[in-house]
Design a protein around this motif. Structure first.
Motif, PDB file in Angstrom:
ATOM      1  N   ALA A  40      21.336  35.172  38.568  1.00  0.00           N
ATOM      2  CA  ALA A  40      22.452  34.647  37.829  1.00  0.00           C
ATOM      3  C   ALA A  40      23.694  35.289  38.030  1.00  0.00           C
ATOM      4  O   ALA A  40      24.866  34.504  37.490  1.00  0.00           O
ATOM      5  N   LEU A  41      23.768  36.248  38.474  1.00  0.00           N
ATOM      6  CA  LEU A  41      25.171  36.982  38.567  1.00  0.00           C
ATOM      7  C   LEU A  41      26.007  36.513  39.929  1.00  0.00           C
ATOM      8  O   LEU A  41      27.014  36.900  40.244  1.00  0.00           O
ATOM      9  N   ARG A  42      25.045  35.680  40.719  1.00  0.00           N
ATOM     10  CA  ARG A  42      25.821  35.542  42.170  1.00  0.00           C
ATOM     11  C   ARG A  42      27.116  34.308  41.844  1.00  0.00           C
ATOM     12  O   ARG A  42      26.735  33.496  40.777  1.00  0.00           O
ATOM     13  N   PHE A  43      27.717  34.366  42.564  1.00  0.00           N
ATOM     14  CA  PHE A  43      29.079  33.286  42.345  1.00  0.00           C
ATOM     15  C   PHE A  43      28.625  31.975  42.800  1.00  0.00           C
ATOM     16  O   PHE A  43      28.855  31.134  41.907  1.00  0.00           O
ATOM     17  N   CYS A  44      27.882  31.650  43.660  1.00  0.00           N
ATOM     18  CA  CYS A  44      27.548  30.325  44.077  1.00  0.00           C
ATOM     19  C   CYS A  44      25.979  30.458  44.716  1.00  0.00           C
ATOM     20  O   CYS A  44      25.674  31.656  45.134  1.00  0.00           O
ATOM     21  N   PHE A  45      25.265  29.430  44.819  1.00  0.00           N
ATOM     22  CA  PHE A  45      24.010  29.644  45.382  1.00  0.00           C
ATOM     23  C   PHE A  45      24.038  29.996  46.858  1.00  0.00           C
ATOM     24  O   PHE A  45      23.238  30.952  47.118  1.00  0.00           O
ATOM     25  N   TRP A  46      24.923  29.527  47.577  1.00  0.00           N
ATOM     26  CA  TRP A  46      24.821  29.717  49.171  1.00  0.00           C
ATOM     27  C   TRP A  46      25.784  30.979  49.463  1.00  0.00           C
ATOM     28  O   TRP A  46      25.711  31.440  50.590  1.00  0.00           O
ATOM     29  N   PRO A  68      26.842  34.846  49.228  1.00  0.00           N
ATOM     30  CA  PRO A  68      26.163  36.177  49.060  1.00  0.00           C
ATOM     31  C   PRO A  68      26.678  36.984  47.945  1.00  0.00           C
ATOM     32  O   PRO A  68      26.012  37.825  47.716  1.00  0.00           O
ATOM     33  N   PHE A  69      28.017  36.907  47.894  1.00  0.00           N
ATOM     34  CA  PHE A  69      28.536  37.739  46.847  1.00  0.00           C
ATOM     35  C   PHE A  69      28.444  37.733  45.457  1.00  0.00           C
ATOM     36  O   PHE A  69      27.980  36.602  44.993  1.00  0.00           O
ATOM     37  N   LYS A  70      28.504  38.736  44.591  1.00  0.00           N
ATOM     38  CA  LYS A  70      28.130  38.520  43.191  1.00  0.00           C
ATOM     39  C   LYS A  70      29.583  38.891  42.415  1.00  0.00           C
ATOM     40  O   LYS A  70      30.477  39.621  42.967  1.00  0.00           O
ATOM     41  N   ILE A  71      29.551  38.309  41.349  1.00  0.00           N
ATOM     42  CA  ILE A  71      30.981  38.387  40.458  1.00  0.00           C
ATOM     43  C   ILE A  71      30.645  39.785  39.403  1.00  0.00           C
ATOM     44  O   ILE A  71      31.603  39.944  38.730  1.00  0.00           O
ATOM     45  N   GLY A  72      29.448  39.979  39.181  1.00  0.00           N
ATOM     46  CA  GLY A  72      29.229  41.366  38.326  1.00  0.00           C
ATOM     47  C   GLY A  72      27.831  42.141  38.702  1.00  0.00           C
ATOM     48  O   GLY A  72      27.254  41.519  39.594  1.00  0.00           O
ATOM     49  N   HIS A  73      27.724  43.383  38.149  1.00  0.00           N
ATOM     50  CA  HIS A  73      26.674  43.944  38.647  1.00  0.00           C
ATOM     51  C   HIS A  73      25.742  44.531  37.154  1.00  0.00           C
ATOM     52  O   HIS A  73      26.459  44.757  36.440  1.00  0.00           O
ATOM     53  N   ILE A  74      24.729  44.853  37.335  1.00  0.00           N
ATOM     54  CA  ILE A  74      23.855  45.268  36.439  1.00  0.00           C
ATOM     55  C   ILE A  74      23.982  46.836  36.537  1.00  0.00           C
ATOM     56  O   ILE A  74      23.691  47.454  37.367  1.00  0.00           O
ATOM     57  N   LEU A  75      24.439  47.494  35.053  1.00  0.00           N
ATOM     58  CA  LEU A  75      24.768  48.888  35.120  1.00  0.00           C
ATOM     59  C   LEU A  75      23.494  49.277  34.515  1.00  0.00           C
ATOM     60  O   LEU A  75      23.140  50.361  35.030  1.00  0.00           O
ATOM     61  N   LYS A  76      22.718  48.736  33.722  1.00  0.00           N
ATOM     62  CA  LYS A  76      21.633  49.203  33.034  1.00  0.00           C
ATOM     63  C   LYS A  76      20.537  48.313  32.319  1.00  0.00           C
ATOM     64  O   LYS A  76      21.260  47.200  31.859  1.00  0.00           O
ATOM     65  N   THR A  77      19.236  48.471  32.321  1.00  0.00           N
ATOM     66  CA  THR A  77      18.339  47.812  31.456  1.00  0.00           C
ATOM     67  C   THR A  77      17.636  48.455  30.590  1.00  0.00           C
ATOM     68  O   THR A  77      17.275  49.448  31.057  1.00  0.00           O
ATOM     69  N   GLN A 116      28.240  33.475  32.480  1.00  0.00           N
ATOM     70  CA  GLN A 116      27.699  32.740  33.535  1.00  0.00           C
ATOM     71  C   GLN A 116      26.108  33.123  33.486  1.00  0.00           C
ATOM     72  O   GLN A 116      25.282  31.991  33.618  1.00  0.00           O
ATOM     73  N   ALA A 117      25.857  34.350  33.208  1.00  0.00           N
ATOM     74  CA  ALA A 117      24.288  34.470  33.099  1.00  0.00           C
ATOM     75  C   ALA A 117      23.642  33.896  31.971  1.00  0.00           C
ATOM     76  O   ALA A 117      22.388  33.404  32.160  1.00  0.00           O
ATOM     77  N   ILE A 118      24.129  33.828  30.831  1.00  0.00           N
ATOM     78  CA  ILE A 118      23.811  33.213  29.816  1.00  0.00           C
ATOM     79  C   ILE A 118      23.505  31.924  30.011  1.00  0.00           C
ATOM     80  O   ILE A 118      22.442  31.341  29.456  1.00  0.00           O
ATOM     81  N   LYS A 119      24.601  31.113  30.587  1.00  0.00           N
ATOM     82  CA  LYS A 119      24.415  29.832  30.794  1.00  0.00           C
ATOM     83  C   LYS A 119      23.077  29.445  31.714  1.00  0.00           C
ATOM     84  O   LYS A 119      22.479  28.476  31.264  1.00  0.00           O
TER      85      LYS A 119
END
Length: 154
Positions: A24-30, A32-41, A70-73
């Motif tokens: 869900a953090l990818r910019f678009c489906f096709w 490859p780059f992401k707009i955010g990174h997961i720091l911790k879960t 964006q991930a929430i949506k």
């Protein structure tokens, strides 16, 4: 931003939660780059004291607010390990803003009053009627039929 993933299965692992949120953090489906990174879960469990039921929730720490929204949506209402989850923003509450923190202590007199008396601010004498109907909707105490018959028999 911190996301909370509510009602996850009890056997879930933190890496599974990260794998669920990462697409869900990818910019678009096709692209490859992401707009955010997961720091911790992390995953935590809440127990309902009334039903003794357990509810498992996960928190995901993301470095970008836009990516979090964006991930929430994208993830809200999706299935995670065959269970529909609810994704929301996690708010950290401050103790300073808690309304219950500054409440005044209740006196013993108020605690000793009946619930109907506290709500109507009506003062009654301490005498108890022998046959009073306390379940009246208008909080009017009516004498029962037995007491009326005794009254008319006199």
């Amino acid at each position: 931003m911190i996301l909370i993933v509510k009602n996850i299965p009890s056997a879930s692992q933190e890496d599974e939660l990260a794998d669920f949120v990462a697409p869900a953090l990818r910019f678009c489906f096709w692209l490859p780059f992401k707009i955010g990174h997961i720091l911790k879960t992390d995953i935590f469990c809440l127990k309902n004291p009334k039903t003794n039921g357990l509810a498992f929730h996960g928190r995901v720490f993301i470095d970008d607010d836009k990516a979090g929204r964006q991930a929430i949506k994208k993830l809200h209402g999706k299935r995670f390990n065959n269970k529909v989850v609810e994704v929301r923003e996690y708010f950290i509450r401050s103790g300073k803003n808690d309304r219950r923190a500054g409440q005044q202590l209740v006196t013993v007199e108020i605690l000793e009053q009946r619930k109907g008396d506290r709500r109507c601010h009506v003062k009654h004498s301490n005498q108890v009627q022998p046959y009073a109907n306390v379940f009246d909707a208008r909080n009017v105490y009516q004498v029962s039929r037995r007491a009326r018959n005794e009254l008319y028999d006199e």
